[in-house]
Design a protein around this motif. Structure first.
Motif, PDB file in Angstrom:
ATOM      1  N   THR A   1      -7.626   5.251   5.479  1.00 53.94           N
ATOM      2  CA  THR A   1      -6.766   6.204   6.783  1.00 53.94           C
ATOM      3  C   THR A   1      -6.853   7.002   7.306  1.00 53.94           C
TER       4      THR A   1
ATOM      5  N   ASN B   1      -4.502   4.678   1.064  1.00 51.98           N
ATOM      6  CA  ASN B   1      -3.629   4.319   1.204  1.00 51.98           C
ATOM      7  C   ASN B   1      -5.057   3.804   0.205  1.00 51.98           C
TER       8      ASN B   1
ATOM      9  N   LYS C   1      -7.688   1.433   0.647  1.00 55.79           N
ATOM     10  CA  LYS C   1      -7.609   1.165   1.934  1.00 55.79           C
ATOM     11  C   LYS C   1      -8.328   2.749   2.718  1.00 55.79           C
TER      12      LYS C   1
ATOM     13  N   PHE D   1       0.608  -0.693  -0.349  1.00 57.46           N
ATOM     14  CA  PHE D   1      -0.191  -0.425  -0.038  1.00 57.46           C
ATOM     15  C   PHE D   1       0.858   1.520   0.150  1.00 57.46           C
TER      16      PHE D   1
ATOM     17  N   CYS E   1       2.052   4.497   0.876  1.00 58.96           N
ATOM     18  CA  CYS E   1       2.859   5.162   2.289  1.00 58.96           C
ATOM     19  C   CYS E   1       3.259   4.038   3.253  1.00 58.96           C
ATOM     20  N   ASN E   2       2.958   2.865   2.940  1.00 51.72           N
ATOM     21  CA  ASN E   2       3.308   1.436   3.947  1.00 51.72           C
ATOM     22  C   ASN E   2       4.395   0.443   3.045  1.00 51.72           C
TER      23      ASN E   2
HETATM   24  C1  LIG Z   1       0.078   2.283   6.662  1.00 49.95           C
HETATM   25  O1  LIG Z   1       0.646   3.493   7.571  1.00 49.95           O
HETATM   26  C2  LIG Z   1      -0.038   4.422   8.345  1.00 49.95           C
HETATM   27  C3  LIG Z   1       0.972   5.150   9.082  1.00 49.95           C
HETATM   28  O2  LIG Z   1       1.276   3.980   9.590  1.00 49.95           O
HETATM   29  C4  LIG Z   1      -1.142   3.380   9.018  1.00 49.95           C
HETATM   30  O3  LIG Z   1      -1.628   4.870   9.683  1.00 49.95           O
HETATM   31  C5  LIG Z   1      -1.665   3.223   7.634  1.00 49.95           C
HETATM   32  O4  LIG Z   1      -3.126   2.808   8.170  1.00 49.95           O
HETATM   33  C6  LIG Z   1      -0.982   2.204   6.651  1.00 49.95           C
HETATM   34  N1  LIG Z   1      -2.166   2.082   6.263  1.00 49.95           N
HETATM   35  C7  LIG Z   1      -2.105   0.417   5.667  1.00 49.95           C
HETATM   36  C8  LIG Z   1      -3.380   0.089   4.198  1.00 49.95           C
HETATM   37  O5  LIG Z   1      -1.330  -0.479   5.974  1.00 49.95           O
END
Ligand SMILES: *[C@@H]1O[C@H](CO)[C@@H](O)[C@H](O)[C@H]1NC(C)=O
Ligand SMILES: *[C@@H]1O[C@H](CO)[C@@H](O)[C@H](O)[C@H]1NC(C)=O
Ligand SMILES: *[C@@H]1O[C@H](CO)[C@@H](O)[C@H](O)[C@H]1NC(C)=O
Ligand SMILES: *[C@@H]1O[C@H](CO)[C@@H](O)[C@H](O)[C@H]1NC(C)=O
Ligand SMILES: CC(=O)N[C@H]1CO[C@H](CO)[C@@H](O)[C@@H]1O
Length: 287
Positions: A244, A231, A242, A38, A40-41
């Motif tokens: 966030t 994300n 997803k 995803f 940013c992950n």
């Molecule tokens: C990605 O990382 C962010 C910050 O740590 C988090 O809030 C988010 O839920 C994560 N997204 C996914 C798709 O796991």
């Protein structure tokens, strides 16, 4: 040829995928590996930015509740845009001057997207009535910064294809996020004689968005915008979204939040609209 979408794991993303299919958003984008992280992950760097939104990996679907002047239907919020923020909440803008356009309407007509265009006129209106300029601004400022819809990401690219794909995707996401209805279902309706707690507004909207509240903002203590954060795994168009947590704080008061109704025929003058809007622009990030 439309291509198949990678399997979606959550119900909410399946609903979004289904919406995309229903309104024919499919683009000829190169297919993406199923193990791409995803946005940013990622724990290591991802080189293929056609399958990984970067640096703008926090995608925001943003909406307005404009009452002065009122824009759009009285029982719906309106679309503001689909923005690629960086993972820390900062953002890039106007990323490719060679793909800035001043003929969005003509582009959509040429692509046979007349239904999209008519939907946009109702639900993605400009507050001053200049829809074309508003849409150009959204595409030129934000759309050009999305890595996964760059021309090189298409297998069979035709000029400006990504512009229509971007606008169609924004509309599809908007259709899945009916802010007005989610608030009304929680008893939160536009009413000059009432005020609401911010936490009640946020929890009603989190319910709509897979448990993640949007960032809501206020103009003079009255509800005015909602920004939903995602994300994405894969590309902007047929990737898995997803929800966030928001990367920006609400500027609304904790209690006493006003939710003004949209007057049927507004009696405000153009100059007072401008005054309100410029004041609002100081409070929240401008369009
Ligand atoms: C990605 O990382 C962010 C910050 O740590 C988090 O809030 C988010 O839920 C994560 N997204 C996914 C798709 O796991
Ligand atoms: C995630 O991928 C991007 C794009 O390749 C890269 O710039 C960034 O440094 C990566 N993040 C981590 C934690 O490796
Ligand atoms: C829109 O403008 C671009 C850039 O000027 C041009 O290349 C394209 O042909 C135009 N499209 C339509 C449908 O007019
Ligand atoms: C303007 O419209 C508002 C809302 O419809 C109404 O309450 C108000 O009385 C009107 N003011 C004037 C001066 O007509
Ligand atoms: C919603 C809101 O604040 N409307 C104001 C806009 O500006 C005019 C002129 O200053 C005011 O009369 C409105 O109340």
């Amino acid at each position: 040829m439309p291509r198949t979408v990678s399997s979606a794991s959550s119900l909410s993303s399946m609903a979004l995928v289904a919406l995309g299919a229903a309104s024919g958003v499919w683009a000829d984008l190169q297919s993406c590996p199923t193990d791409v992280p995803f946005s940013c992950n990622n724990s290591t760097s991802v080189s293929d930015t056609c399958c990984f939104n970067s640096p703008g990996g926090a995608l925001l679907l943003t909406q307005f509740w404009d009452t002065d002047p009122a824009t759009g239907p009285t029982d719906s919020w309106t679309l503001h845009g689909l923005w690629p923020d960086n993972c820390d909440g900062s953002y890039e803008q106007f990323c490719d001057s060679s793909r800035e356009y001043s003929n969005i309407t003509a582009i959509l007509q040429e692509q046979g997207r007349d239904d999209l265009l008519s939907y946009m006129k109702t639900y993605w209106p400009d507050w001053e009535g200049d829809d074309e300029t508003f849409w150009e601004h959204e595409w030129n400022k934000h759309g050009t910064c999305i890595s996964t819809i760059e021309p090189s990401c298409y297998t069979d690219y035709t000029a400006q294809q990504e512009v229509g794909d971007y606008l169609a995707k924004a509309v599809d996401l908007f259709k899945g996020l009916d802010t007005y209805k989610a608030l009304a279902d929680a008893g939160i309706t536009p009413d000059e004689s009432k005020t609401y707690d911010l936490s009640d507004i946020e929890s009603a909207l989190a319910k709509l968005n897979g448990g993640s509240k949007p960032s809501v903002s206020c103009d003079d203590g009255a509800l005015n915008q909602a920004w939903y954060f995602f994300n994405v795994k894969g590309n902007l168009i047929d990737g898995e979204y997803k929800p966030t947590d928001p990367l920006s704080d609400s500027n609304c008061p904790k209690s006493g939040v006003k939710y003004l109704s949209k007057p049927g025929g507004s009696n405000s003058t153009a100059s007072s609209w401008k005054f309100n809007r410029s004041r609002a622009a100081k409070l929240v990030r401008s369009i």
